[in-house]
Design a protein around this motif. Structure first.
Motif, PDB file in Angstrom:
ATOM      1  N   ARG A   1       0.848  -1.194   0.000  1.00 46.16           N
ATOM      2  CA  ARG A   1       0.000   0.000   0.000  1.00 46.16           C
ATOM      3  C   ARG A   1       0.879   1.239   0.000  1.00 46.16           C
ATOM      4  N   VAL A   2       0.617   2.157  -0.908  1.00 48.31           N
ATOM      5  CA  VAL A   2       1.407   3.375  -1.017  1.00 48.31           C
ATOM      6  C   VAL A   2       0.893   4.416  -0.034  1.00 48.31           C
ATOM      7  N   GLN A   3       1.820   5.065   0.650  1.00 46.60           N
ATOM      8  CA  GLN A   3       1.457   6.137   1.578  1.00 46.60           C
ATOM      9  C   GLN A   3       2.332   7.360   1.322  1.00 46.60           C
ATOM     10  N   LEU A   4       1.749   8.524   1.581  1.00 46.91           N
ATOM     11  CA  LEU A   4       2.459   9.790   1.439  1.00 46.91           C
ATOM     12  C   LEU A   4       2.472  10.493   2.790  1.00 46.91           C
ATOM     13  N   VAL A   5       3.625  11.011   3.166  1.00 45.36           N
ATOM     14  CA  VAL A   5       3.743  11.732   4.425  1.00 45.36           C
ATOM     15  C   VAL A   5       4.459  13.052   4.159  1.00 45.36           C
ATOM     16  N   GLU A   6       3.749  14.152   4.446  1.00 50.78           N
ATOM     17  CA  GLU A   6       4.340  15.468   4.265  1.00 50.78           C
ATOM     18  C   GLU A   6       5.055  15.921   5.532  1.00 50.78           C
ATOM     19  N   SER A   7       6.079  16.740   5.337  1.00 51.34           N
ATOM     20  CA  SER A   7       6.788  17.329   6.460  1.00 51.34           C
ATOM     21  C   SER A   7       7.420  18.637   6.007  1.00 51.34           C
ATOM     22  N   GLY A   8       7.905  19.400   6.972  1.00 49.01           N
ATOM     23  CA  GLY A   8       8.603  20.632   6.639  1.00 49.01           C
ATOM     24  C   GLY A   8       7.809  21.901   6.845  1.00 49.01           C
ATOM     25  N   GLY A   9       6.547  21.762   7.206  1.00 48.92           N
ATOM     26  CA  GLY A   9       5.746  22.951   7.458  1.00 48.92           C
ATOM     27  C   GLY A   9       6.196  23.658   8.723  1.00 48.92           C
ATOM     28  N   GLY A  10       5.663  24.850   8.925  1.00 46.89           N
ATOM     29  CA  GLY A  10       6.008  25.602  10.128  1.00 46.89           C
ATOM     30  C   GLY A  10       5.581  27.033  10.010  1.00 46.89           C
ATOM     31  N   LEU A  11       6.093  27.839  10.930  1.00 48.17           N
ATOM     32  CA  LEU A  11       5.785  29.263  10.973  1.00 48.17           C
ATOM     33  C   LEU A  11       6.968  30.049  10.416  1.00 48.17           C
ATOM     34  N   VAL A  12       6.700  30.861   9.408  1.00 51.43           N
ATOM     35  CA  VAL A  12       7.741  31.691   8.809  1.00 51.43           C
ATOM     36  C   VAL A  12       7.214  33.112   8.660  1.00 51.43           C
ATOM     37  N   GLN A  13       8.127  34.035   8.400  1.00 49.73           N
ATOM     38  CA  GLN A  13       7.723  35.410   8.172  1.00 49.73           C
ATOM     39  C   GLN A  13       7.572  35.669   6.682  1.00 49.73           C
ATOM     40  N   ALA A  14       6.780  36.643   6.359  1.00 44.24           N
ATOM     41  CA  ALA A  14       6.588  37.021   4.963  1.00 44.24           C
ATOM     42  C   ALA A  14       7.940  37.321   4.323  1.00 44.24           C
TER      43      ALA A  14
ATOM     44  N   ASP B   1      15.928   8.265  -5.486  1.00 39.55           N
ATOM     45  CA  ASP B   1      16.641   7.401  -4.551  1.00 39.55           C
ATOM     46  C   ASP B   1      16.071   7.529  -3.140  1.00 39.55           C
ATOM     47  N   LYS B   2      15.709   8.738  -2.753  1.00 34.61           N
ATOM     48  CA  LYS B   2      15.149   8.965  -1.418  1.00 34.61           C
ATOM     49  C   LYS B   2      13.649   8.733  -1.381  1.00 34.61           C
ATOM     50  N   LYS B   3      13.030   8.549  -2.525  1.00 29.81           N
ATOM     51  CA  LYS B   3      11.559   8.393  -2.604  1.00 29.81           C
ATOM     52  C   LYS B   3      10.878   9.607  -1.982  1.00 29.81           C
ATOM     53  N   GLU B   4      11.289  10.765  -2.421  1.00 27.72           N
ATOM     54  CA  GLU B   4      10.732  11.995  -1.915  1.00 27.72           C
ATOM     55  C   GLU B   4      10.473  12.967  -3.060  1.00 27.72           C
ATOM     56  N   VAL B   5       9.469  13.799  -2.873  1.00 33.76           N
ATOM     57  CA  VAL B   5       9.279  14.959  -3.734  1.00 33.76           C
ATOM     58  C   VAL B   5       9.216  16.180  -2.836  1.00 33.76           C
ATOM     59  N   TYR B   6       9.505  17.332  -3.430  1.00 33.35           N
ATOM     60  CA  TYR B   6       9.652  18.547  -2.643  1.00 33.35           C
ATOM     61  C   TYR B   6       8.838  19.684  -3.257  1.00 33.35           C
ATOM     62  N   LEU B   7       8.485  20.598  -2.397  1.00 32.21           N
ATOM     63  CA  LEU B   7       7.873  21.847  -2.839  1.00 32.21           C
ATOM     64  C   LEU B   7       8.695  22.974  -2.226  1.00 32.21           C
ATOM     65  N   GLN B   8       9.436  23.660  -3.070  1.00 34.65           N
ATOM     66  CA  GLN B   8      10.197  24.823  -2.630  1.00 34.65           C
ATOM     67  C   GLN B   8       9.319  26.053  -2.819  1.00 34.65           C
ATOM     68  N   MET B   9       9.132  26.803  -1.759  1.00 34.44           N
ATOM     69  CA  MET B   9       8.298  27.997  -1.832  1.00 34.44           C
ATOM     70  C   MET B   9       9.132  29.198  -1.415  1.00 34.44           C
ATOM     71  N   ASP B  10       9.145  30.203  -2.256  1.00 35.46           N
ATOM     72  CA  ASP B  10       9.927  31.411  -2.002  1.00 35.46           C
ATOM     73  C   ASP B  10       9.011  32.626  -1.887  1.00 35.46           C
TER      74      ASP B  10
ATOM     75  N   LEU C   1       8.946  22.004   1.570  1.00 42.03           N
ATOM     76  CA  LEU C   1       8.155  20.894   2.072  1.00 42.03           C
ATOM     77  C   LEU C   1       8.625  19.597   1.425  1.00 42.03           C
ATOM     78  N   THR C   2       8.518  18.521   2.174  1.00 42.36           N
ATOM     79  CA  THR C   2       8.909  17.205   1.688  1.00 42.36           C
ATOM     80  C   THR C   2       7.717  16.258   1.733  1.00 42.36           C
ATOM     81  N   CYS C   3       7.591  15.461   0.696  1.00 39.63           N
ATOM     82  CA  CYS C   3       6.591  14.388   0.663  1.00 39.63           C
ATOM     83  C   CYS C   3       7.352  13.076   0.541  1.00 39.63           C
ATOM     84  N   SER C   4       7.293  12.275   1.596  1.00 44.59           N
ATOM     85  CA  SER C   4       7.974  10.979   1.607  1.00 44.59           C
ATOM     86  C   SER C   4       7.003   9.897   1.154  1.00 44.59           C
TER      87      SER C   4
END
Length: 120
Positions: free
Chosen positions: A1-14, A78-87, A20-23
């Motif tokens: 069964r395939v599962q997705l787990v997001e991480s990397g969120g938090g509080l930042v300033q404008a 290789d890491k089985k991850e995708v990322y979302l870079q937000m600037d 963000l990472t999706c494993s």
């Protein structure tokens, strides 16, 4: 069964950046882990879930209008991850961010989401 787990969120300033990472776990292999597409979506309080960026297996990317030019989708097989870079984050980017995978046209898999809060 395939599962997705997001991480990397938090509080930042404008104006700051966040990645963000999706494993991805489960039986996956091949280009884009065997999915026909993947993407990041977000949902702010009281609003509908909306597209941030989606990528199809052929590499075609579609961006949400409000984030175009400020986000980048990437992955590491290789890491089985995708990322979302937000600037250049803005307070209106505050939302729960979700990773989605499409094993087929009829199937969707979602992660549990990660909260991003941008203060002004």
């Amino acid at each position: 069964r395939v599962q997705l787990v997001e991480s990397g969120g938090g509080l930042v300033q404008a104006g700051e950046s966040l990645r963000l990472t999706c494993s991805i776990s489960g039986s996956i292999k091949g280009i884009m882990f065997g999915f026909i597409g993947m993407g990041w979506y977000r949902q702010a309080p009281g609003k509908q879930r909306e597209l941030v960026v989606s990528v199809s297996r052929d590499g075609t990317r579609t961006y949400g209008e409000s984030v175009k030019g400020r986000v980048t989708f990437s992955g590491d097989n290789d890491k089985k991850e995708v990322y979302l870079q937000m600037d250049d984050l803005k307070p209106e980017d505050t939302a729960v961010y979700y990773c989605k995978a499409r094993p087929s046209l009829r199937q969707e898999i979602w992660g549990q989401g990660t909260q991003v809060t941008v203060s002004s």
